[in-house]
Write an enzyme that holds these catalytic residues in place. Structure first.
Site, PDB file in Angstrom:
ATOM      1  N   THR A   1      15.467 -28.909 -35.979  1.00  0.00           N
ATOM      2  CA  THR A   1      15.322 -28.089 -34.785  1.00  0.00           C
ATOM      3  C   THR A   1      15.108 -26.629 -35.134  1.00  0.00           C
ATOM      4  OG1 THR A   1      17.687 -27.620 -34.486  1.00  0.00           O
ATOM      5  CG2 THR A   1      16.831 -29.664 -33.519  1.00  0.00           C
TER       6      THR A   1
ATOM      7  N   TYR B   1      29.047  -9.642 -38.388  1.00  0.00           N
ATOM      8  CA  TYR B   1      28.653 -10.870 -39.090  1.00  0.00           C
ATOM      9  C   TYR B   1      29.872 -11.480 -39.789  1.00  0.00           C
ATOM     10  CZ  TYR B   1      26.435 -14.008 -42.432  1.00  0.00           C
ATOM     11  OH  TYR B   1      26.094 -15.119 -43.164  1.00  0.00           O
TER      12      TYR B   1
ATOM     13  N   LYS C   1      31.614 -15.257 -39.033  1.00  0.00           N
ATOM     14  CA  LYS C   1      31.835 -16.300 -40.038  1.00  0.00           C
ATOM     15  C   LYS C   1      33.316 -16.624 -40.206  1.00  0.00           C
ATOM     16  CE  LYS C   1      27.554 -17.174 -40.921  1.00  0.00           C
ATOM     17  NZ  LYS C   1      26.966 -18.458 -40.516  1.00  0.00           N
TER      18      LYS C   1
ATOM     19  N   ASN D   1      23.126 -24.938 -39.276  1.00  0.00           N
ATOM     20  CA  ASN D   1      22.590 -23.903 -40.151  1.00  0.00           C
ATOM     21  C   ASN D   1      22.079 -22.669 -39.404  1.00  0.00           C
ATOM     22  OD1 ASN D   1      21.238 -22.832 -42.662  1.00  0.00           O
ATOM     23  ND2 ASN D   1      19.410 -23.297 -41.459  1.00  0.00           N
TER      24      ASN D   1
ATOM     25  N   SER E   1      28.403 -21.559 -43.502  1.00  0.00           N
ATOM     26  CA  SER E   1      29.183 -20.359 -43.235  1.00  0.00           C
ATOM     27  C   SER E   1      28.717 -19.279 -44.211  1.00  0.00           C
ATOM     28  CB  SER E   1      30.672 -20.663 -43.383  1.00  0.00           C
ATOM     29  OG  SER E   1      31.451 -19.513 -43.167  1.00  0.00           O
TER      30      SER E   1
ATOM     31  N   ASP F   1      17.263 -23.776 -28.860  1.00  0.00           N
ATOM     32  CA  ASP F   1      17.938 -22.484 -28.916  1.00  0.00           C
ATOM     33  C   ASP F   1      19.423 -22.802 -28.862  1.00  0.00           C
ATOM     34  OD1 ASP F   1      19.131 -20.047 -28.535  1.00  0.00           O
ATOM     35  OD2 ASP F   1      17.929 -19.470 -26.787  1.00  0.00           O
TER      36      ASP F   1
ATOM     37  N   THR G   1      16.386 -15.580 -49.699  1.00  0.00           N
ATOM     38  CA  THR G   1      15.661 -16.063 -48.523  1.00  0.00           C
ATOM     39  C   THR G   1      15.348 -14.820 -47.691  1.00  0.00           C
ATOM     40  OG1 THR G   1      17.660 -16.348 -47.192  1.00  0.00           O
ATOM     41  CG2 THR G   1      16.995 -18.198 -48.582  1.00  0.00           C
TER      42      THR G   1
END
Length: 274
Positions: free
Chosen positions: A32, A148, A152, A83, A134, A56, A183
């Protein structure tokens, strides 16, 4: 035996990399993303093995609809890989209310909605594995990533709790806690607060210097086999650090925390009362 794996945030980064690794070995993948055109290459290559679906994760109703579609199409869900998420960079004081709420909405509530959507399916099966991406920043903190970090930390508590609530139903949970990887998490996928308080410039400069070292960024390809190992093992870990920076940082932090706990043991016990 092939598995049915539901991966959110599969359009790029870890999500797409792991989705293709699963497809290559014959698993069935429900992938997705907000924009499923990014999955067209996998669909062309793997055909009916992959089910691309628009999702979403901020939309709770949509997450339940997607989970039902996956169950109907593949017959169940063996593994959820939660993810989807993003990074928000900036000091805590400079973060707007909207930025803070949106960060928690996606990283925490999005993970909650997807977990809630798959749990009825896994309960019915009396089996399942929820893998939550996480961060090692769910166990410690870095400056300029305050909200952020908080998202987490919240995810860590959520998934650990789900694990204690569902173990008797044959449902397992694992938190993957990566350090930074090469990434686009810190690039195009990230958001920035407005940096307009000059008192924080030294913190920004220090952070920039520390993160400019190429050695701190892990190689995403190196995560593929460890990820597959987590899926395949009969007794997956509750938590698994990904990357040498994560391992060494958390090992040192927890060693020091245990020392503090022991040094203040008598005060802690005294605070309980009679």
């Amino acid at each position: 035996m092939s598995k049915i794996v539901f991966i959110t945030g599969a359009s790029k980064g870890f999500g797409k990399l792991w989705a293709e690794a699963l497809l290559q070995r014959g698993d069935k993948v429900a992938a997705t993303a907000r924009n499923i055109s990014a999955l067209a290459d996998l669909k062309e290559k793997y055909g009916d093995q992959i089910l691309p679906l628009k999702l979403d994760v901020n939309n709770r109703e949509e997450t339940f609809e997607v989970a039902e579609k996956i169950e109907k199409h593949f017959g169940g869900i063996d593994v959820l890989v939660n993810n989807a998420g993003y990074g928000l960079f900036g000091t805590t004081e400079e973060t707007t209310e909207q930025q803070a709420r949106e960060q928690m909405e996606t990283n925490f509530f999005g993970s909650l909605w997807v977990a809630q959507a798959v749990l009825p399916i896994m309960r019915k099966q009396k089996s399942g594995h929820i893998i939550q991406v996480s961060s090692f920043l769910g166990l410690t903190t870095l400056p300029l990533l305050g909200i952020y970090n908080a998202s987490k930390f919240a995810v860590e508590g959520l998934i650990e709790t789900i694990g204690t609530e569902t173990a008797h139903l044959g449902i397992k949970t694992t938190l993957i806690e990566p350090n930074g990887y090469a990434t686009d998490w810190a690039g195009t996928s990230a958001f920035q607060t407005s940096a307009d308080i000059s008192d924080y410039n030294p913190v920004r400069e220090s952070f920039s210097e520390a993160t400019n070292s190429q050695d701190i960024w892990g190689n995403p390809e190196a995560t593929v086999q460890p990820f597959l190992d987590i899926i395949d093992t009969q007794n997956p870990p509750q938590r698994l650090l990904f990357g040498k920076i994560a391992y060494h940082s958390i090992h040192e932090i927890y060693t020091n925390r245990l020392k503090d706990i022991e040094n203040w043991k008598e005060v802690s016990i005294k605070a309980h009362g009679a």
